[in-house]
Scaffold this motif. Structure first.
Motif, PDB file in Angstrom:
ATOM      1  N   GLN A  96       7.693  23.554 -56.291  1.00  0.00           N
ATOM      2  CA  GLN A  96       6.457  23.252 -56.909  1.00  0.00           C
ATOM      3  C   GLN A  96       5.901  24.386 -57.648  1.00  0.00           C
ATOM      4  N   ALA A  97       6.235  25.784 -57.403  1.00  0.00           N
ATOM      5  CA  ALA A  97       5.529  26.621 -58.260  1.00  0.00           C
ATOM      6  C   ALA A  97       6.237  26.718 -59.961  1.00  0.00           C
ATOM      7  N   LEU A  98       7.598  26.196 -59.770  1.00  0.00           N
ATOM      8  CA  LEU A  98       8.402  26.166 -61.284  1.00  0.00           C
ATOM      9  C   LEU A  98       7.790  24.894 -61.839  1.00  0.00           C
ATOM     10  N   HIS A  99       7.513  23.893 -61.175  1.00  0.00           N
ATOM     11  CA  HIS A  99       7.002  22.816 -61.800  1.00  0.00           C
ATOM     12  C   HIS A  99       5.647  22.966 -62.606  1.00  0.00           C
ATOM     13  N   LYS A 100       4.758  23.718 -61.794  1.00  0.00           N
ATOM     14  CA  LYS A 100       3.448  24.263 -62.515  1.00  0.00           C
ATOM     15  C   LYS A 100       3.603  25.168 -63.637  1.00  0.00           C
ATOM     16  N   PHE A 101       4.604  26.127 -63.476  1.00  0.00           N
ATOM     17  CA  PHE A 101       4.847  27.013 -64.839  1.00  0.00           C
ATOM     18  C   PHE A 101       5.351  26.209 -65.826  1.00  0.00           C
ATOM     19  N   VAL A 102       6.181  25.329 -65.542  1.00  0.00           N
ATOM     20  CA  VAL A 102       7.056  24.564 -66.690  1.00  0.00           C
ATOM     21  C   VAL A 102       5.874  23.505 -67.496  1.00  0.00           C
ATOM     22  N   ALA A 103       4.846  22.872 -66.719  1.00  0.00           N
ATOM     23  CA  ALA A 103       3.777  22.198 -67.032  1.00  0.00           C
ATOM     24  C   ALA A 103       2.981  22.735 -68.038  1.00  0.00           C
ATOM     25  N   GLU A 104       2.692  24.205 -67.732  1.00  0.00           N
ATOM     26  CA  GLU A 104       2.051  24.778 -68.654  1.00  0.00           C
ATOM     27  C   GLU A 104       2.646  25.289 -70.002  1.00  0.00           C
ATOM     28  N   LEU A 105       3.940  25.317 -69.925  1.00  0.00           N
ATOM     29  CA  LEU A 105       4.660  25.470 -71.252  1.00  0.00           C
ATOM     30  C   LEU A 105       4.741  24.352 -71.865  1.00  0.00           C
ATOM     31  N   HIS A 106       4.811  23.183 -71.189  1.00  0.00           N
ATOM     32  CA  HIS A 106       5.181  21.827 -71.694  1.00  0.00           C
ATOM     33  C   HIS A 106       3.634  21.089 -72.566  1.00  0.00           C
ATOM     34  N   GLN A 107       2.553  21.805 -71.933  1.00  0.00           N
ATOM     35  CA  GLN A 107       1.232  21.282 -72.584  1.00  0.00           C
ATOM     36  C   GLN A 107       1.118  21.815 -74.040  1.00  0.00           C
ATOM     37  N   THR A 108       1.575  23.033 -74.451  1.00  0.00           N
ATOM     38  CA  THR A 108       1.324  23.438 -75.462  1.00  0.00           C
ATOM     39  C   THR A 108       2.071  22.783 -76.689  1.00  0.00           C
ATOM     40  N   LYS A 235      -5.483  17.711 -72.845  1.00  0.00           N
ATOM     41  CA  LYS A 235      -4.605  18.844 -72.594  1.00  0.00           C
ATOM     42  C   LYS A 235      -4.213  19.055 -71.250  1.00  0.00           C
ATOM     43  N   GLY A 236      -3.268  19.656 -70.865  1.00  0.00           N
ATOM     44  CA  GLY A 236      -2.947  19.666 -69.526  1.00  0.00           C
ATOM     45  C   GLY A 236      -1.841  18.842 -68.815  1.00  0.00           C
ATOM     46  N   ARG A 237      -1.041  19.150 -68.187  1.00  0.00           N
ATOM     47  CA  ARG A 237       0.196  18.433 -67.674  1.00  0.00           C
ATOM     48  C   ARG A 237       0.339  18.737 -66.158  1.00  0.00           C
ATOM     49  N   VAL A 238       0.989  17.643 -65.624  1.00  0.00           N
ATOM     50  CA  VAL A 238       1.710  17.737 -64.470  1.00  0.00           C
ATOM     51  C   VAL A 238       3.126  17.559 -64.460  1.00  0.00           C
ATOM     52  N   VAL A 239       3.864  18.257 -63.756  1.00  0.00           N
ATOM     53  CA  VAL A 239       5.286  17.883 -63.939  1.00  0.00           C
ATOM     54  C   VAL A 239       6.269  17.960 -62.440  1.00  0.00           C
ATOM     55  N   SER A 240       7.054  17.034 -62.388  1.00  0.00           N
ATOM     56  CA  SER A 240       7.716  17.036 -61.154  1.00  0.00           C
ATOM     57  C   SER A 240       9.213  16.523 -61.344  1.00  0.00           C
ATOM     58  N   THR A 241      10.063  16.866 -60.537  1.00  0.00           N
ATOM     59  CA  THR A 241      11.699  16.469 -60.673  1.00  0.00           C
ATOM     60  C   THR A 241      12.362  15.888 -59.289  1.00  0.00           C
ATOM     61  N   LEU A 242      13.226  15.046 -59.373  1.00  0.00           N
ATOM     62  CA  LEU A 242      13.915  14.718 -58.164  1.00  0.00           C
ATOM     63  C   LEU A 242      15.339  14.409 -58.520  1.00  0.00           C
ATOM     64  N   ASN A 431      -7.078  13.617 -64.108  1.00  0.00           N
ATOM     65  CA  ASN A 431      -7.538  13.121 -62.741  1.00  0.00           C
ATOM     66  C   ASN A 431      -6.620  13.091 -61.360  1.00  0.00           C
ATOM     67  N   ILE A 432      -5.403  13.904 -61.756  1.00  0.00           N
ATOM     68  CA  ILE A 432      -4.615  14.106 -60.664  1.00  0.00           C
ATOM     69  C   ILE A 432      -4.094  15.634 -60.492  1.00  0.00           C
ATOM     70  N   PRO A 433      -3.858  16.090 -59.279  1.00  0.00           N
ATOM     71  CA  PRO A 433      -3.478  17.655 -59.366  1.00  0.00           C
ATOM     72  C   PRO A 433      -1.968  17.896 -59.418  1.00  0.00           C
ATOM     73  N   SER A 434      -1.297  16.768 -58.932  1.00  0.00           N
ATOM     74  CA  SER A 434       0.203  16.898 -58.516  1.00  0.00           C
ATOM     75  C   SER A 434       1.083  15.739 -58.893  1.00  0.00           C
ATOM     76  N   LEU A 435       2.250  15.555 -59.219  1.00  0.00           N
ATOM     77  CA  LEU A 435       3.286  14.627 -58.986  1.00  0.00           C
ATOM     78  C   LEU A 435       4.188  14.624 -57.852  1.00  0.00           C
ATOM     79  N   GLU A 436       4.113  15.714 -57.162  1.00  0.00           N
ATOM     80  CA  GLU A 436       4.869  16.102 -56.059  1.00  0.00           C
ATOM     81  C   GLU A 436       5.185  14.829 -55.119  1.00  0.00           C
ATOM     82  N   ILE A 437       4.034  14.162 -54.843  1.00  0.00           N
ATOM     83  CA  ILE A 437       4.074  13.240 -53.497  1.00  0.00           C
ATOM     84  C   ILE A 437       4.666  11.764 -54.335  1.00  0.00           C
ATOM     85  N   MET A 438       4.259  11.504 -55.483  1.00  0.00           N
ATOM     86  CA  MET A 438       5.042  10.420 -56.434  1.00  0.00           C
ATOM     87  C   MET A 438       6.472  10.478 -56.166  1.00  0.00           C
ATOM     88  N   SER A 439       7.193  11.824 -56.384  1.00  0.00           N
ATOM     89  CA  SER A 439       8.599  12.194 -56.322  1.00  0.00           C
ATOM     90  C   SER A 439       8.972  11.601 -55.033  1.00  0.00           C
TER      91      SER A 439
END
Length: 486
Positions: A96-108, A235-242, A431-439
């Motif tokens: 989850q911490a890696l997803h947040k870090f990657v989301a910051e890289l992805h938004q720029t 600007k601003g992204r949330v990322v998740s993987t499964l 509008n949403i803080p995370s996509l982890e629950i969607m995964s």
């Protein structure tokens, strides 16, 4: 490779904003070799940094006139401090911490005065694993092109000698048979005539559907439902993987007489419904997905983009996952039949036409006031079946992270790799803080769809749908019902 830019490629540049960059990316999880020490990733970073002799398009910038992209031109020297970067995180295994870090890289967005790509090595200097986040501008190529390029940068066994990263690999175009100018012009005019004829036919069929004369055609554009996932992209992204075992997906698809893509569309439909219900949404109509269609001929390896993106209606009104799947199969095949009888470029121009309206709404900051083209975008790309190595590091997974479509929604991309389906999700975080629950909902939806074939009692009790009483009508009232939102 040709340095020309197609009209479709140009649209990714013209419509790009800092709020909605048009790059695609991949989060790769790798395992260090058994004898690696704590400085392994740092040495790999220095080795990659030294490969400054890039090949097209990785050494190309966009030449512009009054901001309009004309073509790709080579640069004399790369700024490797920009293109290859190193990051140290606390724990690479904290997904989850890696997803947040990657989301910051992805938004720029990628700097426009440089070649449009970056490599980010991510390590915690203590684990046996590390990550590479790669982003490349969409105008360089579509998903199929980029997967082919990056797969060429990996090997099926450890290779430490003569290691060449993907941006430095030679991609010389294949020799082609020369065609006379007269024949080229004649073929071009004929293709243009057929394309425009089929485009007019597509629009005519949609008008008939709008008038409720012929409902058995692909969905009308802007049939999506407003939700917390849609609207003006900021600007601003949330990322998740499964991950899902691809053998299970194929086995299920055989049992239910469906494609793997249709099975996963049903899984994503159920998961997104559950996620949106958590935010108070209820639904009187089906959600829609944007579905990319590969327009390349078999064996075609040209660069750039050769895709169309059309909406596909998902399921509604059934609590049995299997019956929802049957709805999606039929709705998906309606669109496939429409694509099969039309010239491929007609669908490409149709994509540009409807996407242009959506992009205009976004540029005018009106996306919150109009319906989106669809609620989700789902892409399914075949990847390498065998385990690959990046030099002497084993590639464990490669999660695609795509761009945001105008009008928002969640972008879901699935790539098969070494017997697994690596799935990446990305969405705007306004509008949403995370996509982890969607995964997690996707994993549960797949298990339920898999189990309900033998156990019909496995049903979706409540995913926020409002079912109206059935009655006979010559029109489909679901097409005009509105979604109830909180």
């Amino acid at each position: 490779m040709s340095k020309k830019i197609s009209f479709l490629d140009r649209t990714f540049w013209i419509t790009e904003t800092e709020d909605n960059p048009k790059h695609v990316a991949s989060l790769q999880i790798l395992q260090k070799p058994a004898d690696a020490d704590s400085d392994y990733v740092q040495r790999l970073f220095k080795e990659l940094h030294a490969h400054s002799n890039a090949k097209p398009p990785f050494n190309c910038v966009v030449r512009r006139f009054l901001g309009f992209p004309l073509k790709l031109v080579s640069v004399a020297q790369l700024d490797m401090d920009y293109h290859v970067q190193m990051h140290v995180v606390e724990d690479i295994n904290d997904r989850q911490a890696l997803h947040k870090f990657v989301a910051e890289l992805h938004q720029t967005w990628l700097e426009r005065d440089k070649p449009l790509w970056q490599y980010h090595l991510i390590s915690d200097d203590k684990s046996k694993q590390f990550a590479i986040y790669v982003k490349v501008h969409h105008m360089y190529g579509d998903g199929a092109t980029l997967i082919r390029w990056f797969q060429a940068g990996y090997t099926e066994s450890v290779k430490t000698d003569e290691f060449i990263p993907v941006w430095a690999a030679d991609r010389s175009p294949r020799s082609t048979v020369k065609v006379s100018v007269v024949k080229q012009v004649g073929l071009g005019l004929w293709d243009l005539f057929i394309t425009l004829k089929d485009l007019v036919w597509i629009i005519f069929r949609l008008i008939l559907k709008l008038l409720r004369i012929n409902s058995n055609y692909m969905p009308l554009p802007f049939s999506g439902t407003k939700t917390v996932l849609t609207g003006q992209v900021k600007k601003g992204r949330v990322v998740s993987t499964l991950d899902i075992d691809f053998a299970r997906i194929k086995a299920l698809s055989h049992r239910v007489r469906a494609s793997a893509n249709e099975v996963m569309l049903c899984v994503f439909d159920i998961g997104v419904h559950r996620f949106l219900k958590d935010y108070g949404h209820t639904f009187k109509r089906a959600l829609h997905t944007n579905m990319p269609i590969n327009l390349r001929k078999p064996g075609e390896t040209t660069a750039g983009n050769r895709i169309a993106i059309v909406p596909v209606k998902l399921a509604h009104g059934e609590n049995d996952p299997y019956l929802r799947l049957r709805q999606i199969i039929e709705n998906h095949r309606v669109v496939k039949r429409a694509a099969r009888v039309s010239h491929p470029m007609a669908f490409s121009y149709y994509t540009i036409l409807i996407q242009s309206y959506s992009m205009l709404f976004e540029l005018l900051h009106l996306s919150d006031w109009v319906k989106p083209i669809a609620n989700i975008l789902v892409s399914n790309l075949p990847g390498p079946p065998n385990t690959l190595y990046f030099k002497d590091s084993k590639l464990l997974a490669s999660y695609p992270i795509s761009a945001m479509t105008p009008g928002g929604g969640v972008n879901i991309t699935m790539v098969s790799y070494a017997g697994k389906a690596n799935i990446g999700l990305v969405c705007c975080n306004k509008n949403i803080p995370s996509l982890e629950i969607m995964s997690q909902y996707f994993l549960e939806a797949f298990a339920m769809l898999e189990g309900c074939i033998d156990d019909p009692s496995l049903n979706i009790d409540d995913i926020g749908e409002q079912i109206t009483e059935e009655y006979s009508s010559i029109v489909d009232e679901h097409d005009i019902e509105q979604t109830v939102e909180k």
